[in-house]
Each structure stands twice: as C-alpha cells, then as structure tokens.
Design a protein around this motif. Sequence first.
Motif, PDB file in Angstrom:
ATOM      1  N   UNK A   1       0.860  -1.177   0.000  1.00  0.00           N
ATOM      2  CA  UNK A   1       0.000   0.000   0.000  1.00  0.00           C
ATOM      3  C   UNK A   1       0.902   1.235   0.000  1.00  0.00           C
ATOM      4  N   UNK A   2       0.398   2.397  -0.407  1.00  0.00           N
ATOM      5  CA  UNK A   2       1.227   3.611  -0.389  1.00  0.00           C
ATOM      6  C   UNK A   2       1.788   3.924   1.000  1.00  0.00           C
ATOM      7  N   UNK A   3       0.982   3.794   2.041  1.00  0.00           N
ATOM      8  CA  UNK A   3       1.461   4.125   3.390  1.00  0.00           C
ATOM      9  C   UNK A   3       2.533   3.148   3.855  1.00  0.00           C
ATOM     10  N   UNK A   4       2.374   1.884   3.534  1.00  0.00           N
ATOM     11  CA  UNK A   4       3.391   0.889   3.902  1.00  0.00           C
ATOM     12  C   UNK A   4       4.688   1.168   3.138  1.00  0.00           C
ATOM     13  N   UNK A   5       4.569   1.457   1.843  1.00  0.00           N
ATOM     14  CA  UNK A   5       5.749   1.789   1.039  1.00  0.00           C
ATOM     15  C   UNK A   5       6.461   3.015   1.610  1.00  0.00           C
ATOM     16  N   UNK A   6       5.676   4.010   2.003  1.00  0.00           N
ATOM     17  CA  UNK A   6       6.272   5.234   2.570  1.00  0.00           C
ATOM     18  C   UNK A   6       7.045   4.916   3.849  1.00  0.00           C
TER      19      UNK A   6
ATOM     20  N   UNK B   1       4.322 -10.665   7.860  1.00  0.00           N
ATOM     21  CA  UNK B   1       2.973 -10.226   8.208  1.00  0.00           C
ATOM     22  C   UNK B   1       2.908  -9.590   9.587  1.00  0.00           C
ATOM     23  N   UNK B   2       3.938  -9.811  10.382  1.00  0.00           N
ATOM     24  CA  UNK B   2       3.900  -9.383  11.770  1.00  0.00           C
ATOM     25  C   UNK B   2       4.972  -8.356  12.125  1.00  0.00           C
ATOM     26  N   UNK B   3       5.837  -8.042  11.186  1.00  0.00           N
ATOM     27  CA  UNK B   3       6.933  -7.111  11.450  1.00  0.00           C
ATOM     28  C   UNK B   3       6.414  -5.687  11.603  1.00  0.00           C
ATOM     29  N   UNK B   4       6.674  -5.054  12.744  1.00  0.00           N
ATOM     30  CA  UNK B   4       6.156  -3.703  13.029  1.00  0.00           C
ATOM     31  C   UNK B   4       7.124  -2.629  12.518  1.00  0.00           C
ATOM     32  N   UNK B   5       7.364  -2.671  11.227  1.00  0.00           N
ATOM     33  CA  UNK B   5       8.211  -1.653  10.613  1.00  0.00           C
ATOM     34  C   UNK B   5       7.424  -0.375  10.353  1.00  0.00           C
ATOM     35  N   UNK B   6       6.119  -0.429  10.617  1.00  0.00           N
ATOM     36  CA  UNK B   6       5.216   0.699  10.390  1.00  0.00           C
ATOM     37  C   UNK B   6       4.185   0.711  11.506  1.00  0.00           C
TER      38      UNK B   6
ATOM     39  N   UNK C   1      -1.236   1.057   9.738  1.00  0.00           N
ATOM     40  CA  UNK C   1      -0.698   0.906   8.383  1.00  0.00           C
ATOM     41  C   UNK C   1      -0.509  -0.574   8.064  1.00  0.00           C
ATOM     42  N   UNK C   2      -0.003  -1.318   9.039  1.00  0.00           N
ATOM     43  CA  UNK C   2       0.183  -2.751   8.828  1.00  0.00           C
ATOM     44  C   UNK C   2      -1.158  -3.451   8.630  1.00  0.00           C
TER      45      UNK C   2
ATOM     46  N   UNK D   1      -3.895  -2.225   7.277  1.00  0.00           N
ATOM     47  CA  UNK D   1      -4.345  -1.960   5.912  1.00  0.00           C
ATOM     48  C   UNK D   1      -3.544  -2.773   4.900  1.00  0.00           C
ATOM     49  N   UNK D   2      -2.251  -2.948   5.194  1.00  0.00           N
ATOM     50  CA  UNK D   2      -1.412  -3.744   4.296  1.00  0.00           C
ATOM     51  C   UNK D   2      -1.846  -5.212   4.288  1.00  0.00           C
ATOM     52  N   UNK D   3      -2.190  -5.734   5.447  1.00  0.00           N
ATOM     53  CA  UNK D   3      -2.658  -7.117   5.517  1.00  0.00           C
ATOM     54  C   UNK D   3      -4.003  -7.277   4.810  1.00  0.00           C
ATOM     55  N   UNK D   4      -4.862  -6.267   4.928  1.00  0.00           N
ATOM     56  CA  UNK D   4      -6.127  -6.299   4.198  1.00  0.00           C
ATOM     57  C   UNK D   4      -5.871  -6.344   2.689  1.00  0.00           C
ATOM     58  N   UNK D   5      -4.855  -5.598   2.260  1.00  0.00           N
ATOM     59  CA  UNK D   5      -4.485  -5.602   0.838  1.00  0.00           C
ATOM     60  C   UNK D   5      -4.049  -6.996   0.410  1.00  0.00           C
ATOM     61  N   UNK D   6      -3.259  -7.670   1.228  1.00  0.00           N
ATOM     62  CA  UNK D   6      -2.805  -9.017   0.888  1.00  0.00           C
ATOM     63  C   UNK D   6      -3.970  -9.995   0.809  1.00  0.00           C
TER      64      UNK D   6
END
Length: 280
Positions: A128-133, A179-184, A188-189, A191-196
């Motif tokens: 997602x854009x926010x995860x990429x950012x 899937x569990x790494x809190x790099x964000x 944001x994570x 929403x990224x999981x929802x994308x997956x």
Amino acid sequence: MTTDFQQARAALGVRLRELREACPGGRLTGTALAERLGWTQSKVSKLENGRQTAAAEDLEAWAQGVEQPEAVDELMARLRGLESHVRSWRRQLAAGHKAVQDAHNEAQARSQVLRAWESSWVVGVLQTPDYARAILSRFAELHGTARDIDDAVRSRMRRQEGLYDSTRKYHILLWEGVLRTRICPPTVLAAQLDRLLGVVGLDTVELGIVPFAAALKVPPATGFWMYDDRQVIVETWHAELWLDDADSVATHLRVWNTLRESAVYGADAQRVIGEARRAL
C-alpha cells in the motif's frame, strides 16, 4: 556474487598492478605505494588480487599514486562494469530513491514470469502507499539519503500496473514474519494485511505464505526477485546484486522451489494472513 563479477574484479586488480609496476618515476613496490597513499599494505594486496572491491576514490588515489592520472577514466569504466552486477546503495541513492524505483519498474516491465521470496517485508508490487512510505523512510534514515519519499512511493505504485496485465504472472512467497513485522504503525500494517487478503484472488498473482510452523529444507535467509529465469536481484544492507549468470539463476530457482514446498495458498494463506491481522 557471480563468476563474471569475480573475474572482472580480478581483471581490475591485474590492471592496477600493471599501472603500479609501470610507474613513470620507477617501478613501485606494493609497500611503497601503500606508504605513498597512506594505506595499509594489505589493502594494496587485496585490491590487486581481486579480494576487495575498489571504491571510486580508491581508483582516483591509485592513478595519482602511480603518477598516471590519465588512467582514471579507464579505471572508472571498469568499476562501472563491476557495478552492473553489484550496485552499492551509497551510489544508487546519491540521486534519491525514485531513480532506484524507476530501475526496478523497468526491469519488471521487461518480464513475463516473476518470482519473489521475501522474509523481511511485503514486496513492493503488493505494498500500500502508506506501507511503502514507511519502508522507504526507514531506509532513507539508515543510509542518510535524500528524502524524495513521495516521488519514490509514486514510482513504486506504478509498478503495480503489471498486476492487471493478463500476460504476466507473479509467483510470490512471503515468510509469515513479514505479516507481523512492526516496521510501520499498526494501522498501516492492518491496511497492508487487508491488501494481501484481496491479492489472493487476483488471476495474475499466486501468493504463498510460509508459516512459522512449516518444516523448512533451507533457512529463510535473504529475499530476492527472479525475472523470466534470466536474472536475479538480491538486496543486502550495502548493495543490490543484479545476477544473470546461469549458476546464480539456477541456485536461486532451486531455493525458490524448495521454499515453495513449505508454502500454503488460497484459503490457507488467507487464514495465516487473517491470524496476523487479528493479532493487531
């Protein structure tokens, strides 16, 4: 690193030795050149024997030290040849992150069958854009590079157009830890999981998840992309390796196929992603 890379580095070392021995002021020993440049003798030896990759400033100093400054252009050309395989982040990111994203967009656009293994973060083409950012910002902080993050994110998002091209097929494997790494931030994570979860249904994407509990025949190790069984791109902390020799491609394909045996797909993959989502 590739055999081609090693051979090119060894050839550069041979050329450095030739320049040292042909010093106009009289043949220099390795020790004498090291003293002249303020280096250790071991550095001179490693460069000449192809055991260390020269930096641009090393080559400039060498040309001056052996009294042949006109050799700089030749040496730099040889270094650029090396960096067609090993692209240091320091050099790549000197112009910002967007240029790096553009290079990957071009490489993926030339490919029809793309395979990926990632053990650290969600691959760019599914971000997602926010995860990429968040990811790009972390690397900008790490390397102290120009923060053209918004431009880089837009470039990375353009890569996702390939997901809707019916002539392409993406075979992507992710380690459950991704899937569990809190790099964000958690939101944001999430929403990224929802994308997956939504990606699992795309016709062009085969998304596999390797669960923590799966038996593995090889360690998770470093992530990589494979393009049409002709090129592999591996990211390390200091550089990207762009490998195209047959041995490197074959090795990474074996690794990918081995990891694939431990992956789950479809509803089982959605279950693993869903469990990580609920854990947030």
